[in-house]
Design a protein around this motif. Sequence first.
Motif, mmCIF file in Angstrom:
data_model
loop_
_atom_site.group_PDB
_atom_site.id
_atom_site.type_symbol
_atom_site.label_atom_id
_atom_site.label_comp_id
_atom_site.label_asym_id
_atom_site.label_seq_id
_atom_site.Cartn_x
_atom_site.Cartn_y
_atom_site.Cartn_z
ATOM 1 N N ASN A 1 0.955 -1.247 0.003
ATOM 2 C CA ASN A 1 0.012 0.089 0.025
ATOM 3 C C ASN A 1 0.942 1.350 -0.015
ATOM 4 O O ASN A 1 1.519 1.442 0.814
ATOM 5 C CB ASN A 1 -0.976 -0.213 1.274
ATOM 6 C CG ASN A 1 -1.888 1.085 1.215
ATOM 7 O OD1 ASN A 1 -1.513 2.355 0.970
ATOM 8 N ND2 ASN A 1 -3.029 0.854 1.651
ATOM 9 N N HIS A 2 0.908 1.963 -1.054
ATOM 10 C CA HIS A 2 1.740 3.188 -1.210
ATOM 11 C C HIS A 2 1.388 4.189 0.056
ATOM 12 O O HIS A 2 2.642 4.831 0.396
ATOM 13 C CB HIS A 2 1.268 3.762 -2.616
ATOM 14 C CG HIS A 2 2.102 5.190 -2.796
ATOM 15 N ND1 HIS A 2 3.151 5.194 -3.521
ATOM 16 C CD2 HIS A 2 1.628 6.453 -2.659
ATOM 17 C CE1 HIS A 2 3.607 6.390 -3.553
ATOM 18 N NE2 HIS A 2 2.416 7.287 -3.252
ATOM 19 N N LEU A 3 0.220 4.547 0.230
ATOM 20 C CA LEU A 3 0.114 5.325 1.400
ATOM 21 C C LEU A 3 0.858 4.868 2.711
ATOM 22 O O LEU A 3 1.527 5.587 3.526
ATOM 23 C CB LEU A 3 -1.342 5.485 1.781
ATOM 24 C CG LEU A 3 -1.950 6.076 0.286
ATOM 25 C CD1 LEU A 3 -3.643 6.207 0.733
ATOM 26 C CD2 LEU A 3 -1.450 7.368 -0.125
ATOM 27 N N ALA B 1 3.338 3.054 3.127
ATOM 28 C CA ALA B 1 4.719 3.002 2.668
ATOM 29 C C ALA B 1 5.409 4.531 3.033
ATOM 30 O O ALA B 1 6.078 4.825 3.666
ATOM 31 C CB ALA B 1 4.933 2.770 1.446
ATOM 32 N N HIS B 2 4.499 5.456 2.669
ATOM 33 C CA HIS B 2 4.956 6.808 3.070
ATOM 34 C C HIS B 2 4.927 6.936 4.572
ATOM 35 O O HIS B 2 5.915 7.645 4.835
ATOM 36 C CB HIS B 2 3.810 7.819 2.418
ATOM 37 C CG HIS B 2 4.146 8.384 1.304
ATOM 38 N ND1 HIS B 2 5.164 9.348 0.723
ATOM 39 C CD2 HIS B 2 3.134 8.480 -0.176
ATOM 40 C CE1 HIS B 2 5.107 9.474 -0.366
ATOM 41 N NE2 HIS B 2 3.836 8.951 -0.828
ATOM 42 N N VAL B 3 3.991 6.619 5.142
ATOM 43 C CA VAL B 3 3.949 6.638 6.718
ATOM 44 C C VAL B 3 5.290 6.044 7.148
ATOM 45 O O VAL B 3 5.983 6.600 8.051
ATOM 46 C CB VAL B 3 2.702 6.023 7.313
ATOM 47 C CG1 VAL B 3 2.918 5.960 8.806
ATOM 48 C CG2 VAL B 3 1.429 7.150 6.853
ATOM 49 N N VAL C 1 0.179 13.819 3.975
ATOM 50 C CA VAL C 1 -0.113 14.848 2.925
ATOM 51 C C VAL C 1 0.830 14.511 1.837
ATOM 52 O O VAL C 1 1.793 14.805 1.610
ATOM 53 C CB VAL C 1 0.105 16.213 3.592
ATOM 54 C CG1 VAL C 1 -1.054 16.710 4.401
ATOM 55 C CG2 VAL C 1 1.449 16.195 4.533
ATOM 56 N N SER C 2 0.048 14.273 0.530
ATOM 57 C CA SER C 2 0.756 13.791 -0.600
ATOM 58 C C SER C 2 0.125 14.676 -1.665
ATOM 59 O O SER C 2 -1.114 15.636 -1.365
ATOM 60 C CB SER C 2 0.945 12.576 -1.070
ATOM 61 O OG SER C 2 -0.239 11.888 -1.541
ATOM 62 N N GLY C 3 0.460 14.393 -3.055
ATOM 63 C CA GLY C 3 -0.063 15.055 -3.954
ATOM 64 C C GLY C 3 -1.742 14.589 -4.527
ATOM 65 O O GLY C 3 -2.827 15.320 -4.806
ATOM 66 N N ALA D 1 9.145 12.445 -0.912
ATOM 67 C CA ALA D 1 8.237 12.191 -2.101
ATOM 68 C C ALA D 1 8.522 10.753 -2.282
ATOM 69 O O ALA D 1 9.145 9.855 -1.675
ATOM 70 C CB ALA D 1 9.368 13.112 -3.166
ATOM 71 N N ASP D 2 7.791 10.325 -3.309
ATOM 72 C CA ASP D 2 7.639 8.849 -3.744
ATOM 73 C C ASP D 2 8.986 8.402 -4.014
ATOM 74 O O ASP D 2 10.005 8.745 -4.626
ATOM 75 C CB ASP D 2 6.898 8.823 -4.989
ATOM 76 C CG ASP D 2 5.531 9.131 -4.835
ATOM 77 O OD1 ASP D 2 4.947 9.151 -3.834
ATOM 78 O OD2 ASP D 2 4.597 9.459 -5.857
ATOM 79 N N ASN D 3 9.337 7.241 -3.358
ATOM 80 C CA ASN D 3 10.619 6.680 -3.478
ATOM 81 C C ASN D 3 10.588 5.034 -3.055
ATOM 82 O O ASN D 3 9.379 4.538 -2.696
ATOM 83 C CB ASN D 3 11.595 7.061 -2.371
ATOM 84 C CG ASN D 3 11.121 6.989 -1.258
ATOM 85 O OD1 ASN D 3 11.581 5.866 -0.398
ATOM 86 N ND2 ASN D 3 10.340 7.790 -0.285
HETATM 87 ZN ZN ZN Z 1 2.986 9.338 -2.919
#
Ligand code: ZN
Length: 369
Positions: A109-111, A113-115, A133-135, A319-321
């Motif tokens: 889950n991309h979200l 992963a950001h966390v 908080v992303s795009g 940022a996305d990585n």
């Molecule tokens: Zn993202």
Amino acid sequence: MLCLGIETSCDDTSLALVADAEILGQETWSQNELHALFGGVVPELASREHAKNIGGLFDRLLERTGVRAEDIELVCPARGPGLLGSLLVGVAFAKAFALGRSVRFIGINHLHAHVFAAGLKNKLTLPALALLVSGGHTLLYRVEGPDEFAVLGKSFDDAAGEAFDKAGKMLGLPYPAGRHIDRLAQDGVEEARLFPRPHTGKDNLDFSFSGLKTAMWLHVSRHPELKASFDVQSGELSLPRDRQTRQSLADTCASYRQAVVDCLCLRVEEALNGRENADVQSLILAGGVAANSLLRPSVGKIAAKRGLEFNVPPPELCADNGAMIAYLGSLLADMGYEHDLDMRAVPRGTPVPQDMFRSGQGGLGSKRV
Ligand code: ZN
Ligand code: KG4
């Protein structure tokens, strides 16, 4: 566990190798310049770019880290939410790798992963309250573990990053405009009450940013001189020549940035005031907008005031990585999770199912075909 993480959910192709929370290497190809020509991400072009670049990035990653493909024990693509055509490139690459090399596979889950990106630098203390908080998303989570996220609030229209990007477009700034507004705001002074704080004071933890965007539209239509210009060919950004107009542009950016940050911080405070979150140990700030130079200290202050640990990834990991994908993947793998190769990518707007299974237990939600 040596994990290959693959991020292709939107317009960045990023592959990383992570072992024991250490980033061994990361290769990223940003498509920002391409999409800046159109003022936003063009999905078909994004997936073509991923398909063109992913193989070369993988080869370079192995070359630069000295890791051999046969040493990789786990492969994790971002599964969603995101642009379907883009996600499919990373997911297909990861499935082919997992099948060809017989390694474990988990779609991430991309979200989430950001966390967990913040955990790459500092081990996270849980339960945590996380502001993502992303795009494409603005979410407040209560996080119990790598596999346990509860949504406390979300934006029901634009995301915070989108609010920056669309306002920036009105001001003539290039896409994605968040960092440009942030930069200009550093030379500006906030004009109180220039922008509203929409949807604050309601009896829930949701967000709304479309009213702020409309307020910017009205402001710009009353002050058409407040425009930067961006030359897509040379990549050059020109600000208004007149000093006073340039200052008004900076003040507008400072006022807008403050309004977005106020809306976000208010919800964080309200969530922490809730009795059900009295046991929260730490505050996490994540996603592309977490790079914002006002938001970072503002959320940090909330944590400090309440004696909570504050975790925010360094700007390059906001940022996305690929590293954040690999890191969450390795935590889930340590808990025994994996996916079958029939796992599907999940486009934006569809909830990402929790259909991983623990090794030896068979699929929980995913149907084997
Ligand atoms: Zn993202
Ligand atoms: O998480 P991310 O890299 O991609 C998505 O998953 O959406 O976030 C990108 C968003 C864009 O809207 C961009 O304008 C915003 O993050 N952003 C910023 C800053 N740096 C990037 N917004 C405000 N201030 C910044 N410094």
